[in-house]
Design a protein around this motif. Sequence first.
Motif, PDB file in Angstrom:
ATOM      1  N   GLU A 311       0.851  -1.191   0.000  1.00 12.21           N
ATOM      2  CA  GLU A 311       0.000   0.000   0.000  1.00 12.21           C
ATOM      3  C   GLU A 311       0.887   1.241   0.000  1.00 12.21           C
ATOM      4  N   TYR A 354      -6.815  -4.170  -2.456  1.00 14.47           N
ATOM      5  CA  TYR A 354      -8.069  -3.697  -1.870  1.00 14.47           C
ATOM      6  C   TYR A 354      -8.328  -2.278  -2.355  1.00 14.47           C
ATOM      7  N   ASP A 356     -10.997  -0.653  -2.715  1.00 15.23           N
ATOM      8  CA  ASP A 356     -12.042   0.097  -2.018  1.00 15.23           C
ATOM      9  C   ASP A 356     -11.665   0.380  -0.568  1.00 15.23           C
ATOM     10  N   TRP A 357     -10.467  -0.033  -0.142  1.00 14.91           N
ATOM     11  CA  TRP A 357     -10.042   0.201   1.238  1.00 14.91           C
ATOM     12  C   TRP A 357      -9.390   1.571   1.346  1.00 14.91           C
ATOM     13  N   ASP A 358      -9.767   2.338   2.367  1.00 15.27           N
ATOM     14  CA  ASP A 358      -9.202   3.667   2.599  1.00 15.27           C
ATOM     15  C   ASP A 358      -8.670   3.716   4.027  1.00 15.27           C
ATOM     16  N   TYR A 359      -7.369   3.949   4.147  1.00 15.83           N
ATOM     17  CA  TYR A 359      -6.726   3.892   5.464  1.00 15.83           C
ATOM     18  C   TYR A 359      -7.197   4.994   6.403  1.00 15.83           C
ATOM     19  N   ASP A 362     -10.964   3.171   7.455  1.00 13.57           N
ATOM     20  CA  ASP A 362     -11.207   1.734   7.483  1.00 13.57           C
ATOM     21  C   ASP A 362     -10.091   1.017   8.234  1.00 13.57           C
ATOM     22  N   TYR A 364      -7.523  -2.046   8.581  1.00 13.11           N
ATOM     23  CA  TYR A 364      -6.833  -2.851   7.582  1.00 13.11           C
ATOM     24  C   TYR A 364      -7.331  -4.292   7.674  1.00 13.11           C
ATOM     25  N   PRO A 365      -7.665  -4.923   6.540  1.00 13.94           N
ATOM     26  CA  PRO A 365      -8.168  -6.308   6.579  1.00 13.94           C
ATOM     27  C   PRO A 365      -7.210  -7.224   7.321  1.00 13.94           C
TER      28      PRO A 365
END
Length: 464
Positions: A311, A354, A356-359, A362, A364-365
């Motif tokens: 990332e 990911y 659609d993931w925004d740090y 969200d 972290y998975p």
Amino acid sequence: MIEGNRREFEDKDNMNRIRKITDQCDDKVAAKGSSSSQGPNEIFYHEIAHLTKLRSRPHELLSKDMPGRSRLPVSTMKMLVGRECNYSGRGRFSSADSCHVLSRYLPVNGPCTVDQLDSGIYVSRFSDDGTLFVAGCQGSHIRIYNVDNGWKVKKDILAKSLRWTITDACLSPNQRYLVYASLSPVVHIVNVESAATESLANVSEIHDGLSFSSNNDDYDDLRIFSVKFSTDGRELVAASSDNSIYIYDLEANSCSLRVPAHKSDVNTVCFGDEAGHLLYSGSDDSLCKVWDRRCFISKGKAAGVLMGHLEGITFIDSRGDGRYFISNGKDQTTKLWDIRKMSSNAKDTPKRRYSDWDYRWDEYPPHAKTLKHPRDQSVITYRGHSILCTLIRCYFSPEYSTGQKYIYTGSSDCSVYIYDLVSGALVATLDHHEGLVRDCSWHPLYPMLVSSSWDCAIARWEFP
């Protein structure tokens, strides 16, 4: 004549010790080389250990190790006795001796509250000599404290043209000027040595604006995330939202160079060596890049690329030797890099897993924390802290007092994490704050660390 002979003898003695350490290190690497499981990282691992040890190894005569016990930690008391008896013939500790002693005493006790500001703190740094401390917060305030004068406020600055928050602040090498950046194309500069304690932008003092934008069409969109002085104080280097690195010439009072550096926001940039030839940059495209300013005109591209983060990169800190640096990534890791492992390009960089993931909001998975880059070029990866919500920073510990044996970083779980540089082991966690710790700073000379948080508090940690 006698003094010259004594110095010559000391130089030869130092060289013999270095050769002995080098031979020991080479023997260990050669021994491991017989194993088919040894990879390139093992060699670099031993080299880092070797360099770190050289910076903090106690004098052999002061330590007076017994046969068969050379691998045990050297007692500080034994070293003090050796110094008093002048075993080394110097009558004092060398810088490596002092470093060996000081590096054991981590600043983990406390904390003591330095100040409570009125908004979340984004930036906090000691000056190069440790006499001043700078803290910049979201509420437009920057405070400069005189550390040697009981942390009395030397300068209380109300920033100008602030957008959202102060993203970075940096003191000049001579500590006469402070620059501060925001989510705007203009960086402002303040005279720290002026008589006034309160510095209200363009009210009580002039905060000169240094514009990094030459295109009026993109003026409102350009944002500065990081700004640093060069070693000689003549230039500024800045990381921006238009995927570029900027260099500002303070003597000419103009932006002298713009480098289209990445494919996404450049969140961090710093000088890699004392001469100012090398630059390291990190971006949301997950790449670290190395730039040689001597090749800008002829090549116009990066000297090399380093892949490993999955990332975006939030911060980079250089070891100052033109070889090693560390980076914090939104994949919840800190990585150590050796620029000799860099590639010429990054065409095979995998896409974000990911999208659609925004740090910023969200988590972290969880299963993603175990994933690895298929072409990871980093030397060591450090895990345990969390990097969410903002561009959290990481640093090498000071060379003078620790030999840069550790790295430390803030964390979104309200703590400060300290790792062993060579082994990657977590050696200390500083828990106190009730908000995210974006920045922290280790005093360059003493076992003292200051953490700043979004709970608006500045806390000081020391060895008792």
